[in-house]
Design a protein around this motif. Structure first.
Motif, PDB file in Angstrom:
ATOM      1  N   UNK A 199      84.851  58.847  15.332  1.00  0.00           N
ATOM      2  CA  UNK A 199      83.655  58.038  15.616  1.00  0.00           C
ATOM      3  C   UNK A 199      83.473  57.841  17.120  1.00  0.00           C
ATOM      4  N   UNK A 200      84.562  57.603  17.783  1.00  0.00           N
ATOM      5  CA  UNK A 200      84.524  57.401  19.227  1.00  0.00           C
ATOM      6  C   UNK A 200      83.973  58.656  19.927  1.00  0.00           C
ATOM      7  N   UNK A 201      84.424  59.820  19.507  1.00  0.00           N
ATOM      8  CA  UNK A 201      83.952  61.075  20.097  1.00  0.00           C
ATOM      9  C   UNK A 201      82.479  61.328  19.761  1.00  0.00           C
ATOM     10  N   UNK A 202      82.079  60.975  18.542  1.00  0.00           N
ATOM     11  CA  UNK A 202      80.665  61.126  18.164  1.00  0.00           C
ATOM     12  C   UNK A 202      79.771  60.265  19.059  1.00  0.00           C
TER      13      UNK A 202
ATOM     14  N   UNK B 110      67.736  53.607  23.982  1.00  0.00           N
ATOM     15  CA  UNK B 110      68.600  54.305  23.034  1.00  0.00           C
ATOM     16  C   UNK B 110      70.033  54.392  23.583  1.00  0.00           C
ATOM     17  N   UNK B 111      70.129  54.740  24.848  1.00  0.00           N
ATOM     18  CA  UNK B 111      71.455  54.852  25.481  1.00  0.00           C
ATOM     19  C   UNK B 111      72.145  53.491  25.494  1.00  0.00           C
ATOM     20  N   UNK B 112      71.407  52.455  25.869  1.00  0.00           N
ATOM     21  CA  UNK B 112      71.983  51.105  25.907  1.00  0.00           C
ATOM     22  C   UNK B 112      72.481  50.682  24.526  1.00  0.00           C
TER      23      UNK B 112
ATOM     24  N   UNK C 263      79.161  51.485  20.888  1.00  0.00           N
ATOM     25  CA  UNK C 263      80.442  52.073  21.278  1.00  0.00           C
ATOM     26  C   UNK C 263      81.423  50.971  21.701  1.00  0.00           C
ATOM     27  N   UNK C 264      80.897  49.971  22.383  1.00  0.00           N
ATOM     28  CA  UNK C 264      81.751  48.875  22.855  1.00  0.00           C
ATOM     29  C   UNK C 264      82.292  48.040  21.699  1.00  0.00           C
TER      30      UNK C 264
END
Length: 142
Positions: free
Chosen positions: A64-67, A36-38, A44-45
């Motif tokens: 979105x970036x902060x979310x 999930x993190x990956x 995000x990238x």
């Protein structure tokens, strides 16, 4: 061979097996959480900052970036919690396994004691039979 420790051995073994299952489930949860993190990091990238346009598009991008960052942080905390749970389960497994080995050892000693007792009794019985046969052999005329 059943002894007074047999039930204890079975109980300890069951406990060890249950903890092994919990450890396996925990390991699967850790792998799933890492995936999930990956996935979140990969998403995000791919975020691209708008090069031109209205200010609202830029604010949406920042939001979105902060979310994504907060989601990644939350998932990382969950992962850390799962890893801590794994450590605790491993320690508990170790203690329960020691208790299981103790019970097995006591059971083994009891089995050995019972076998030794049976062997001694058998030897006595054979000696008694030999004495009786010898006595009968002397009493009978040739």
């Amino acid at each position: 061979m059943k002894t007074k420790f047999t039930q204890l051995v079975l109980l300890r073994k069951k406990k060890v097996d249950e903890i092994e299952m919990l450890l396996q489930k925990n390991a699967q949860s850790i792998v799933a959480k890492q995936r999930e993190i990956d996935a979140l990091v990969a998403e995000f990238a791919t975020l691209k900052e708008p090069q031109n346009g209205i200010y609202q598009a830029f604010l949406t991008f920042v939001h979105h970036k902060e979310e994504y960052r907060s989601s990644i942080d939350f998932k990382m905390q969950e992962l850390a919690q799962l890893k801590q749970e794994k450590k605790e389960l491993q320690e508990y497994f170790k203690l329960q396994n020691i208790e299981y080995e103790k019970a097995k050892y006591l059971d083994g000693l009891e089995v050995k004691r019972m076998l030794d007792k049976a062997r001694i009794q058998e030897s006595r019985d054979l000696d008694e039979i030999s004495v009786m046969l010898h006595a009968n052999h002397k009493d009978t005329p040739h």
